[in-house]
Design a protein around this motif. Structure first.
Motif, mmCIF file in Angstrom:
data_model
loop_
_atom_site.group_PDB
_atom_site.id
_atom_site.type_symbol
_atom_site.label_atom_id
_atom_site.label_comp_id
_atom_site.label_asym_id
_atom_site.label_seq_id
_atom_site.Cartn_x
_atom_site.Cartn_y
_atom_site.Cartn_z
ATOM 1 N N ALA A 1 2.690 -31.974 -27.614
ATOM 2 C CA ALA A 1 2.031 -32.409 -26.375
ATOM 3 C C ALA A 1 2.218 -33.923 -26.296
ATOM 4 N N ASP A 2 2.746 -34.414 -25.184
ATOM 5 C CA ASP A 2 2.911 -35.863 -25.075
ATOM 6 C C ASP A 2 1.550 -36.517 -24.802
ATOM 7 N N GLU A 3 1.508 -37.828 -24.935
ATOM 8 C CA GLU A 3 0.254 -38.564 -24.782
ATOM 9 C C GLU A 3 -0.371 -38.328 -23.407
ATOM 10 N N GLN A 4 0.449 -38.210 -22.371
ATOM 11 C CA GLN A 4 -0.075 -37.976 -21.017
ATOM 12 C C GLN A 4 -0.784 -36.625 -20.928
ATOM 13 N N THR A 5 -0.203 -35.610 -21.554
ATOM 14 C CA THR A 5 -0.807 -34.271 -21.537
ATOM 15 C C THR A 5 -2.140 -34.276 -22.272
ATOM 16 N N VAL A 6 -2.159 -34.889 -23.450
ATOM 17 C CA VAL A 6 -3.398 -34.960 -24.227
ATOM 18 C C VAL A 6 -4.453 -35.741 -23.444
ATOM 19 N N ALA A 7 -4.066 -36.896 -22.898
ATOM 20 C CA ALA A 7 -5.008 -37.729 -22.139
ATOM 21 C C ALA A 7 -5.535 -36.997 -20.908
ATOM 22 N N ALA A 8 -4.670 -36.249 -20.226
ATOM 23 C CA ALA A 8 -5.100 -35.494 -19.041
ATOM 24 C C ALA A 8 -6.091 -34.400 -19.433
ATOM 25 N N THR A 9 -5.864 -33.767 -20.571
ATOM 26 C CA THR A 9 -6.786 -32.726 -21.047
ATOM 27 C C THR A 9 -8.126 -33.353 -21.405
ATOM 28 N N GLU A 10 -8.070 -34.482 -22.097
ATOM 29 C CA GLU A 10 -9.314 -35.173 -22.449
ATOM 30 C C GLU A 10 -10.074 -35.589 -21.187
ATOM 31 N N HIS A 11 -9.353 -36.069 -20.197
ATOM 32 C CA HIS A 11 -9.983 -36.471 -18.934
ATOM 33 C C HIS A 11 -10.641 -35.260 -18.258
ATOM 34 N N ARG A 12 -9.922 -34.123 -18.238
ATOM 35 C CA ARG A 12 -10.471 -32.900 -17.633
ATOM 36 C C ARG A 12 -11.762 -32.476 -18.326
ATOM 37 N N LEU A 13 -11.816 -32.643 -19.646
ATOM 38 C CA LEU A 13 -12.978 -32.220 -20.419
ATOM 39 C C LEU A 13 -14.046 -33.306 -20.525
ATOM 40 N N GLY A 14 -13.675 -34.547 -20.220
ATOM 41 C CA GLY A 14 -14.628 -35.649 -20.293
ATOM 42 C C GLY A 14 -14.914 -36.137 -21.699
ATOM 43 N N ILE A 15 -13.940 -35.991 -22.594
ATOM 44 C CA ILE A 15 -14.122 -36.389 -24.000
ATOM 45 C C ILE A 15 -12.830 -36.985 -24.537
ATOM 46 N N ARG A 16 -12.874 -37.494 -25.755
ATOM 47 C CA ARG A 16 -11.670 -37.857 -26.502
ATOM 48 C C ARG A 16 -11.633 -36.930 -27.711
ATOM 49 N N PHE A 17 -10.496 -36.258 -27.908
ATOM 50 C CA PHE A 17 -10.368 -35.335 -29.030
ATOM 51 C C PHE A 17 -10.557 -36.063 -30.360
ATOM 52 N N PRO A 18 -11.052 -35.346 -31.365
ATOM 53 C CA PRO A 18 -11.126 -35.937 -32.702
ATOM 54 C C PRO A 18 -9.722 -36.215 -33.235
ATOM 55 N N PRO A 19 -9.591 -37.186 -34.161
ATOM 56 C CA PRO A 19 -8.266 -37.611 -34.623
ATOM 57 C C PRO A 19 -7.380 -36.494 -35.170
ATOM 58 N N SER A 20 -7.927 -35.566 -35.947
ATOM 59 C CA SER A 20 -7.056 -34.533 -36.540
ATOM 60 C C SER A 20 -6.505 -33.587 -35.482
ATOM 61 N N LEU A 21 -7.270 -33.307 -34.425
ATOM 62 C CA LEU A 21 -6.760 -32.459 -33.347
ATOM 63 C C LEU A 21 -5.713 -33.222 -32.542
ATOM 64 N N ARG A 22 -5.956 -34.501 -32.280
ATOM 65 C CA ARG A 22 -4.973 -35.318 -31.540
ATOM 66 C C ARG A 22 -3.650 -35.365 -32.311
ATOM 67 N N ALA A 23 -3.728 -35.577 -33.628
ATOM 68 C CA ALA A 23 -2.511 -35.648 -34.449
ATOM 69 C C ALA A 23 -1.784 -34.303 -34.422
ATOM 70 N N PHE A 24 -2.530 -33.215 -34.528
ATOM 71 C CA PHE A 24 -1.960 -31.866 -34.463
ATOM 72 C C PHE A 24 -1.220 -31.661 -33.142
ATOM 73 N N LEU A 25 -1.881 -31.982 -32.029
ATOM 74 C CA LEU A 25 -1.276 -31.780 -30.706
ATOM 75 C C LEU A 25 -0.042 -32.654 -30.505
ATOM 76 N N SER A 26 0.018 -33.792 -31.172
ATOM 77 C CA SER A 26 1.198 -34.654 -31.056
ATOM 78 C C SER A 26 2.401 -34.070 -31.786
ATOM 79 N N VAL A 27 2.147 -33.033 -32.600
ATOM 80 C CA VAL A 27 3.220 -32.343 -33.324
ATOM 81 C C VAL A 27 3.561 -31.014 -32.659
ATOM 82 N N THR A 28 2.542 -30.301 -32.188
ATOM 83 C CA THR A 28 2.750 -29.015 -31.522
ATOM 84 C C THR A 28 1.610 -28.752 -30.545
ATOM 85 N N ASP A 29 1.941 -28.356 -29.344
ATOM 86 C CA ASP A 29 0.928 -28.048 -28.328
ATOM 87 C C ASP A 29 0.533 -26.584 -28.472
#
Length: 194
Positions: A51-79
């Motif tokens: 998942a690129d940074e834009q996808t992760v950021a858009a998901t966080e925006h939709r949910l109104g949160i910032r993902f925890p670091p381990s989930l963000r790192a995971f998503l940066s490897v595989t969506d």
């Protein structure tokens, strides 16, 4: 790179997920194995594109949160990830991650536990968790939940594997630790069957 502990960085997740996929393929039972593709069996990769940074950021925006670091790192490897040990079908891609309360299973659990709370006339901790938790898996059995009410100093959220069948939630310090526990469970089950 062999990772004997829960992965923390994107680099650790890359190596770890190939190891994890290897364990998953090696321990797949007669129901799971036919669902694996030849490519997955050979590569041990059960994920997708990062998942690129834009996808992760858009998901966080939709949910109104910032993902925890381990989930963000995971998503940066595989969506998302298709093969999880235990009774989890898959870790959801960004597009499917949602608050548990916004899902069909979440609505059902909240209704069921609300009734039980009213009958017992006592607050139910699981009901409170269901109302605030983020659901990060999909499937028919157990659920992986992240709790935004318990954020640790390292930014990680407490994670729970909830088994609706038993009404029990197993607590983990983070998404990465929960993922690692599922790997250890696959290994234990395979050893018990030998």
């Amino acid at each position: 790179m062999s990772v004997g502990h829960a992965p923390r960085t994107a680099d650790e997740w890359r190596g770890y997920l190939v190891e994890y996929g290897g364990v998953y393929v090696r321990t797949a039972n007669e129901y799971v194995h036919p669902r694996l593709t030849t490519e997955q069996i050979e590569s041990h990769w059960l994920g997708s594109e990062p998942a690129d940074e834009q996808t992760v950021a858009a998901t966080e925006h939709r949910l109104g949160i910032r993902f925890p670091p381990s989930l963000r790192a995971f998503l940066s490897v595989t969506d998302g990830w298709q093969g999880v040990g235990g009774w989890i079908d898959e870790v959801s891609p960004c597009a499917e991650i949602d608050w548990l309360r916004n899902t069909g299973i979440g609505e059902d659990l909240i209704d069921l536990y609300t009734e039980a709370e009213q009958e017992d006339n006592e607050p139910d901790e699981l009901l409170a968790l269901f109302r605030r938790a983020l659901l990060i898996t999909s499937g028919d059995e157990d659920l992986w939940l992240l709790d935004p009410a318990t954020i640790h100093p390292d930014g990680e959220w407490t994670a729970y594997e909830f088994a609706p069948k038993y009404g029990e939630a197993e607590e983990h310090p983070s998404f990465a630790e929960m993922f690692h526990a599922s790997k250890e469970l696959m290994i234990r089950i395979a050893e018990d069957e030998d």
